[in-house]
Motif scaffolding. Structure first.
Motif, mmCIF file in Angstrom:
data_model
loop_
_atom_site.group_PDB
_atom_site.id
_atom_site.type_symbol
_atom_site.label_atom_id
_atom_site.label_comp_id
_atom_site.label_asym_id
_atom_site.label_seq_id
_atom_site.Cartn_x
_atom_site.Cartn_y
_atom_site.Cartn_z
ATOM 1 N N LYS A 2 17.454 97.083 79.569
ATOM 2 C CA LYS A 2 17.779 95.888 78.815
ATOM 3 C C LYS A 2 18.379 96.239 77.461
ATOM 4 C CE LYS A 2 16.010 91.402 77.541
ATOM 5 N NZ LYS A 2 14.895 90.501 77.535
ATOM 6 N N SER A 3 17.825 97.255 76.787
ATOM 7 C CA SER A 3 18.372 97.644 75.484
ATOM 8 C C SER A 3 19.785 98.197 75.632
ATOM 9 C CB SER A 3 17.465 98.657 74.792
ATOM 10 O OG SER A 3 17.471 99.877 75.479
ATOM 11 N N GLU A 4 20.074 98.839 76.777
ATOM 12 C CA GLU A 4 21.434 99.324 77.027
ATOM 13 C C GLU A 4 22.398 98.147 77.121
ATOM 14 O OE1 GLU A 4 23.758 101.332 80.694
ATOM 15 O OE2 GLU A 4 21.915 102.344 80.087
ATOM 16 N N ASN A 5 21.977 97.071 77.800
ATOM 17 C CA ASN A 5 22.812 95.876 77.907
ATOM 18 C C ASN A 5 23.001 95.210 76.554
ATOM 19 O OD1 ASN A 5 23.197 96.193 80.640
ATOM 20 N ND2 ASN A 5 21.502 94.851 81.202
ATOM 21 N N ARG A 9 26.469 94.739 74.686
ATOM 22 C CA ARG A 9 26.852 93.403 74.223
ATOM 23 C C ARG A 9 27.258 93.448 72.744
ATOM 24 N NH1 ARG A 9 28.032 88.200 76.046
ATOM 25 N NH2 ARG A 9 27.665 86.837 74.300
ATOM 26 N N ASP A 10 26.492 94.171 71.939
ATOM 27 C CA ASP A 10 26.827 94.320 70.518
ATOM 28 C C ASP A 10 28.176 95.005 70.346
ATOM 29 O OD1 ASP A 10 24.427 93.132 69.835
ATOM 30 O OD2 ASP A 10 23.413 95.024 69.361
ATOM 31 N N TYR A 12 30.680 95.016 72.535
ATOM 32 C CA TYR A 12 31.720 94.052 72.920
ATOM 33 C C TYR A 12 31.973 93.062 71.784
ATOM 34 C CZ TYR A 12 31.232 95.523 77.828
ATOM 35 O OH TYR A 12 31.196 96.231 79.005
ATOM 36 N N GLN A 13 30.910 92.595 71.158
ATOM 37 C CA GLN A 13 31.034 91.654 70.044
ATOM 38 C C GLN A 13 31.807 92.290 68.888
ATOM 39 O OE1 GLN A 13 29.826 88.267 69.576
ATOM 40 N NE2 GLN A 13 31.282 88.527 67.908
ATOM 41 N N ARG A 14 31.513 93.555 68.607
ATOM 42 C CA ARG A 14 32.196 94.259 67.521
ATOM 43 C C ARG A 14 33.696 94.376 67.806
ATOM 44 N NH1 ARG A 14 34.143 98.912 66.293
ATOM 45 N NH2 ARG A 14 33.552 99.963 68.208
ATOM 46 N N VAL A 15 34.031 94.760 69.029
ATOM 47 C CA VAL A 15 35.444 94.895 69.397
ATOM 48 C C VAL A 15 36.126 93.533 69.378
ATOM 49 C CG1 VAL A 15 37.031 95.534 71.260
ATOM 50 C CG2 VAL A 15 35.076 97.000 70.728
ATOM 51 N N PHE A 16 35.457 92.535 69.926
ATOM 52 C CA PHE A 16 36.012 91.179 69.945
ATOM 53 C C PHE A 16 36.298 90.705 68.518
ATOM 54 C CE2 PHE A 16 35.627 86.537 70.034
ATOM 55 C CZ PHE A 16 36.500 86.218 71.063
ATOM 56 N N SER A 17 35.393 91.002 67.608
ATOM 57 C CA SER A 17 35.568 90.591 66.206
ATOM 58 C C SER A 17 36.799 91.234 65.576
ATOM 59 C CB SER A 17 34.327 90.954 65.391
ATOM 60 O OG SER A 17 33.227 90.224 65.853
ATOM 61 N N CYS A 18 37.135 92.425 66.020
ATOM 62 C CA CYS A 18 38.352 93.073 65.508
ATOM 63 C C CYS A 18 39.598 92.288 65.899
ATOM 64 C CB CYS A 18 38.459 94.500 66.034
ATOM 65 S SG CYS A 18 37.220 95.621 65.375
ATOM 66 N N PHE A 19 39.574 91.694 67.071
ATOM 67 C CA PHE A 19 40.699 90.868 67.512
ATOM 68 C C PHE A 19 40.660 89.482 66.866
ATOM 69 C CE2 PHE A 19 40.464 93.677 71.333
ATOM 70 C CZ PHE A 19 41.766 94.137 71.318
ATOM 71 N N ASP A 20 39.469 88.959 66.679
ATOM 72 C CA ASP A 20 39.276 87.588 66.196
ATOM 73 C C ASP A 20 39.314 87.543 64.671
ATOM 74 O OD1 ASP A 20 38.664 84.891 65.993
ATOM 75 O OD2 ASP A 20 36.525 85.182 66.383
ATOM 76 N N LYS A 21 40.491 87.763 64.113
ATOM 77 C CA LYS A 21 40.636 87.815 62.655
ATOM 78 C C LYS A 21 40.395 86.460 61.995
ATOM 79 C CE LYS A 21 41.791 92.129 62.350
ATOM 80 N NZ LYS A 21 40.885 93.103 61.808
ATOM 81 N N SER A 22 40.585 85.382 62.734
ATOM 82 C CA SER A 22 40.400 84.050 62.157
ATOM 83 C C SER A 22 38.943 83.586 62.228
ATOM 84 C CB SER A 22 41.289 83.038 62.878
ATOM 85 O OG SER A 22 40.859 82.912 64.221
ATOM 86 N N HIS A 23 38.104 84.360 62.900
ATOM 87 C CA HIS A 23 36.670 84.053 63.037
ATOM 88 C C HIS A 23 36.421 82.689 63.676
ATOM 89 C CE1 HIS A 23 36.001 87.610 60.655
ATOM 90 N NE2 HIS A 23 36.800 87.126 59.727
ATOM 91 N N PHE A 71 36.103 87.633 77.354
ATOM 92 C CA PHE A 71 36.464 88.994 76.950
ATOM 93 C C PHE A 71 35.532 90.011 77.616
ATOM 94 C CE2 PHE A 71 36.070 92.555 73.912
ATOM 95 C CZ PHE A 71 37.394 92.960 73.856
ATOM 96 N N VAL A 72 34.235 89.723 77.606
ATOM 97 C CA VAL A 72 33.246 90.617 78.220
ATOM 98 C C VAL A 72 33.524 90.749 79.717
ATOM 99 C CG1 VAL A 72 30.796 90.865 78.813
ATOM 100 C CG2 VAL A 72 31.462 90.231 76.485
ATOM 101 N N LYS A 73 33.791 89.633 80.385
ATOM 102 C CA LYS A 73 34.093 89.676 81.822
ATOM 103 C C LYS A 73 35.327 90.524 82.095
ATOM 104 C CE LYS A 73 32.116 85.196 82.990
ATOM 105 N NZ LYS A 73 32.417 83.804 83.323
#
Length: 146
Positions: A2-5, A9-10, A12-23, A71-73
């Motif tokens: 579970k901690s690996e997941n 997930r964290d 993926y969120q970090r990478v997604f945030s790099c793309f999501d400049k407008s938040h 994005f995760v999918k």
């Protein structure tokens, strides 16, 4: 596990945030495509804030956007495709025309420095031979490797 997941997930969120400049929790598909193309070509990828969302939500746009779950999918589907490709390549190392036979397993193990008798190889195959035909097909190999 579970901690690996959670860690994944964290990440993926970090990478997604790099793309999501407008938040705004959305990233345009074209932005991701440009970044992937830049990575493939060895150029530096630049994400413009204006490109990540539609500045006027009332207007229609041809560019689709992804939220974090999408994005995760997308990323995980790519990982699964890579795993499947790797499994197929590994399977080809062992297989004869119809699959992995005791003889082909013995030969591969011998190449790897592991000496086994044909009988030993038959026993090894029988442990994963779901349809009991004496040969490991790709589906059985995939199940064995999971």
């Amino acid at each position: 596990m579970k901690s690996e997941n959670v860690n994944k997930r964290d990440e993926y969120q970090r990478v997604f945030s790099c793309f999501d400049k407008s938040h705004q929790g959305k990233v345009s598909v074209s932005t991701i495509e440009r970044c992937v193309d830049a990575i493939k070509s060895g150029k530096r990828a630049v994400v413009d804030q204006e490109d990540t969302t539609n500045p006027n939500p009332e207007e229609s746009t041809d560019d689709k956007s992804l939220e974090l779950e999408d994005f995760v999918k997308l990323v995980e589907e790519g990982e699964e495709a890579d795993k499947e490709k790797d499994l197929k390549e590994a399977f080809k190392l062992y297989e004869e025309s119809e699959g992995i036979t005791p003889k082909s397993l013995k030969r591969m193990l011998s190449l790897l420095g592991e000496s086994k008798s044909l009988k030993d190889c038959e026993v090894m195959i029988s442990q994963f031979d779901i349809n009991r035909d004496g040969i490991i097909n790709f589906d059985e190999f995939r199940a064995m490797m999971q």
